[in-house]
Design a protein around this motif. Structure first.
Motif, PDB file in Angstrom:
ATOM      1  N   ASN A  13       0.833  -1.197   0.000  1.00 30.12           N
ATOM      2  CA  ASN A  13       0.000   0.000   0.000  1.00 30.12           C
ATOM      3  C   ASN A  13       0.863   1.241   0.000  1.00 30.12           C
ATOM      4  OD1 ASN A  13       0.640   0.402   2.836  1.00 30.12           O
ATOM      5  ND2 ASN A  13      -0.784  -1.263   3.203  1.00 30.12           N
ATOM      6  N   ILE A  14       0.214   2.353  -0.214  1.00 28.48           N
ATOM      7  CA  ILE A  14       0.914   3.628  -0.349  1.00 28.48           C
ATOM      8  C   ILE A  14      -0.077   4.739  -0.018  1.00 28.48           C
ATOM      9  CG2 ILE A  14       0.416   4.188  -2.770  1.00 28.48           C
ATOM     10  CD1 ILE A  14       3.499   4.413  -3.126  1.00 28.48           C
ATOM     11  N   SER A  15       0.416   5.912   0.291  1.00 27.03           N
ATOM     12  CA  SER A  15      -0.435   7.104   0.465  1.00 27.03           C
ATOM     13  C   SER A  15       0.046   8.151  -0.523  1.00 27.03           C
ATOM     14  CB  SER A  15      -0.345   7.638   1.898  1.00 27.03           C
ATOM     15  OG  SER A  15      -0.967   6.755   2.790  1.00 27.03           O
ATOM     16  N   ALA A  16      -0.481   8.096  -1.725  1.00 21.01           N
ATOM     17  CA  ALA A  16      -0.039   8.971  -2.806  1.00 21.01           C
ATOM     18  C   ALA A  16      -0.625  10.370  -2.669  1.00 21.01           C
ATOM     19  CB  ALA A  16      -0.419   8.362  -4.151  1.00 21.01           C
ATOM     20  N   HIS A  17       0.037  11.314  -3.318  1.00 16.39           N
ATOM     21  CA  HIS A  17      -0.348  12.717  -3.273  1.00 16.39           C
ATOM     22  C   HIS A  17      -1.324  13.098  -4.375  1.00 16.39           C
ATOM     23  CE1 HIS A  17       3.592  12.257  -1.329  1.00 16.39           C
ATOM     24  NE2 HIS A  17       3.113  13.157  -0.478  1.00 16.39           N
ATOM     25  N   ALA A  18      -1.408  12.257  -5.398  1.00 16.32           N
ATOM     26  CA  ALA A  18      -2.321  12.506  -6.518  1.00 16.32           C
ATOM     27  C   ALA A  18      -2.502  11.190  -7.254  1.00 16.32           C
ATOM     28  CB  ALA A  18      -1.752  13.572  -7.453  1.00 16.32           C
ATOM     29  N   GLY A  19      -3.518  11.137  -8.112  1.00 17.67           N
ATOM     30  CA  GLY A  19      -3.737   9.889  -8.816  1.00 17.67           C
ATOM     31  C   GLY A  19      -4.533  10.030 -10.087  1.00 17.67           C
ATOM     32  N   ILE A  20      -4.349   9.037 -10.945  1.00 14.47           N
ATOM     33  CA  ILE A  20      -5.082   8.931 -12.198  1.00 14.47           C
ATOM     34  C   ILE A  20      -5.682   7.535 -12.239  1.00 14.47           C
ATOM     35  CG2 ILE A  20      -4.868   8.863 -14.722  1.00 14.47           C
ATOM     36  CD1 ILE A  20      -2.584  10.879 -14.460  1.00 14.47           C
ATOM     37  N   ASP A  21      -6.986   7.471 -12.450  1.00 12.08           N
ATOM     38  CA  ASP A  21      -7.699   6.203 -12.511  1.00 12.08           C
ATOM     39  C   ASP A  21      -8.326   6.065 -13.893  1.00 12.08           C
ATOM     40  OD1 ASP A  21      -9.541   4.067 -12.266  1.00 12.08           O
ATOM     41  OD2 ASP A  21      -9.817   4.479 -10.139  1.00 12.08           O
TER      42      ASP A  21
ATOM     43  N   ALA B 238      -7.420  12.919  -9.371  1.00 15.68           N
ATOM     44  CA  ALA B 238      -7.550  13.535  -8.051  1.00 15.68           C
ATOM     45  C   ALA B 238      -6.201  14.024  -7.548  1.00 15.68           C
ATOM     46  CB  ALA B 238      -8.126  12.532  -7.057  1.00 15.68           C
ATOM     47  N   ARG B 239      -6.280  15.034  -6.718  1.00 17.31           N
ATOM     48  CA  ARG B 239      -5.136  15.486  -5.932  1.00 17.31           C
ATOM     49  C   ARG B 239      -5.527  15.299  -4.477  1.00 17.31           C
ATOM     50  NH1 ARG B 239      -5.856  20.346  -3.364  1.00 17.31           N
ATOM     51  NH2 ARG B 239      -7.647  21.579  -4.039  1.00 17.31           N
ATOM     52  N   THR B 240      -4.614  15.526  -3.574  1.00 14.94           N
ATOM     53  CA  THR B 240      -4.960  15.455  -2.156  1.00 14.94           C
ATOM     54  C   THR B 240      -4.587  16.773  -1.491  1.00 14.94           C
ATOM     55  OG1 THR B 240      -2.828  14.484  -1.530  1.00 14.94           O
ATOM     56  CG2 THR B 240      -4.635  12.949  -2.070  1.00 14.94           C
ATOM     57  N   ARG B 241      -5.116  16.957  -0.309  1.00 10.50           N
ATOM     58  CA  ARG B 241      -4.762  18.126   0.497  1.00 10.50           C
ATOM     59  C   ARG B 241      -4.706  17.688   1.951  1.00 10.50           C
ATOM     60  NH1 ARG B 241      -8.853  19.269   3.628  1.00 10.50           N
ATOM     61  NH2 ARG B 241     -11.001  19.304   2.915  1.00 10.50           N
ATOM     62  N   PRO B 242      -4.019  18.472   2.788  1.00  8.91           N
ATOM     63  CA  PRO B 242      -4.013  18.138   4.215  1.00  8.91           C
ATOM     64  C   PRO B 242      -5.418  18.228   4.795  1.00  8.91           C
ATOM     65  CG  PRO B 242      -2.297  19.742   3.698  1.00  8.91           C
ATOM     66  CD  PRO B 242      -3.165  19.617   2.475  1.00  8.91           C
ATOM     67  N   LYS B 243      -5.669  17.490   5.859  1.00 14.47           N
ATOM     68  CA  LYS B 243      -6.958  17.541   6.548  1.00 14.47           C
ATOM     69  C   LYS B 243      -7.163  18.923   7.153  1.00 14.47           C
ATOM     70  CE  LYS B 243      -6.838  12.722   8.041  1.00 14.47           C
ATOM     71  NZ  LYS B 243      -6.774  11.814   9.208  1.00 14.47           N
ATOM     72  N   LEU B 244      -8.396  19.399   7.150  1.00 18.05           N
ATOM     73  CA  LEU B 244      -8.750  20.629   7.856  1.00 18.05           C
ATOM     74  C   LEU B 244      -9.190  20.206   9.257  1.00 18.05           C
ATOM     75  CD1 LEU B 244     -10.861  22.406   5.093  1.00 18.05           C
ATOM     76  CD2 LEU B 244      -8.450  22.760   5.636  1.00 18.05           C
ATOM     77  N   ILE B 245      -8.521  20.734  10.263  1.00 12.81           N
ATOM     78  CA  ILE B 245      -8.875  20.368  11.635  1.00 12.81           C
ATOM     79  C   ILE B 245      -9.277  21.617  12.395  1.00 12.81           C
ATOM     80  CG2 ILE B 245      -7.368  18.348  11.632  1.00 12.81           C
ATOM     81  CD1 ILE B 245      -5.454  20.025  13.422  1.00 12.81           C
ATOM     82  N   GLY B 246      -9.858  21.449  13.518  1.00 12.96           N
ATOM     83  CA  GLY B 246     -10.260  22.581  14.340  1.00 12.96           C
ATOM     84  C   GLY B 246     -11.759  22.619  14.480  1.00 12.96           C
TER      85      GLY B 246
END
Length: 183
Positions: free
Chosen positions: A125-133, A165-173
């Motif tokens: 497995n991996i946690s990629a920063h972006a992807g193409i499906d 898709a791209r990814t972004r950091p989680k919004l917390i607070g």
């Protein structure tokens, strides 16, 4: 299906993603692909190594020119493991698994990656920063937790549905939290 047309479409998809995702050096792009779907057949029924090689030969120079890593998702028969360069596995401390993807277990793109990568290894497995499906292969399990759809001018590769898709950091607070507009 013309290989030159597929090559042009994959270049357009990758460059479109790169323009939006603003990836940093050594970030990872995961690609899931059904060559069967590209030629208009049911996923897993018409794997095509020539088509897979064409896709990778168009993709790899763009990935290298942008100093990124690429992860190629295998099919469900290998539990969607991924082929990466050993350098990527080392950089991200990824756990290696023992298997050699081939056309009937792993899929054509994974088999082509094993043949074309400099030093291919397989990881679970991996946690990629972006992807193409390409062809609805469900890459979401290999993206960081907050995936953001990227809309391109292109929505298919050959006859296969394209999702990017791209990814972004989680919004917390909460209600008092502030976030930058760039997210």
């Amino acid at each position: 299906m013309e290989l030159t047309q597929i090559a042009s479409q994959i270049r357009e998809a990758i460059n479109g993603l790169l323009n939006v995702a603003k990836l940093k050096p050594k970030n990872i792009i995961v690609i899931g692909c059904s060559t069967s779907e590209i030629v208009g057949e049911k996923i897993g029924t018409s794997s095509n190594l020539e088509l897979a090689s064409t896709i990778l030969l168009e993709t790899l120079p763009i990935i290298k020119a942008n100093n990124l890593f690429i992860a190629i998702q295998c099919c469900e028969h290998l539990n969607r493991a991924l082929v990466v360069e050993e350098e990527c596995a080392d950089e991200y401390n990824l756990e290696l698994v023992t298997v050699v993807p081939h056309e009937k277990a792993g899929g054509a793109l994974a088999a082509a990656a094993v043949a074309l990568f400099y030093n291919p290894v397989v990881v679970e497995n991996i946690s990629a920063h972006a992807g193409i499906d390409i062809g609805d292969t469900f890459i979401g399990m290999h993206l960081k937790p907050v995936a953001v759809p990227v809309r391109l001018n292109i929505n298919s590769i050959g006859k296969a549905h394209l999702t990017v898709a791209r990814t972004r950091p989680k919004l917390i607070g909460g209600e008092r939290a502030r976030y930058t507009k760039s997210l």
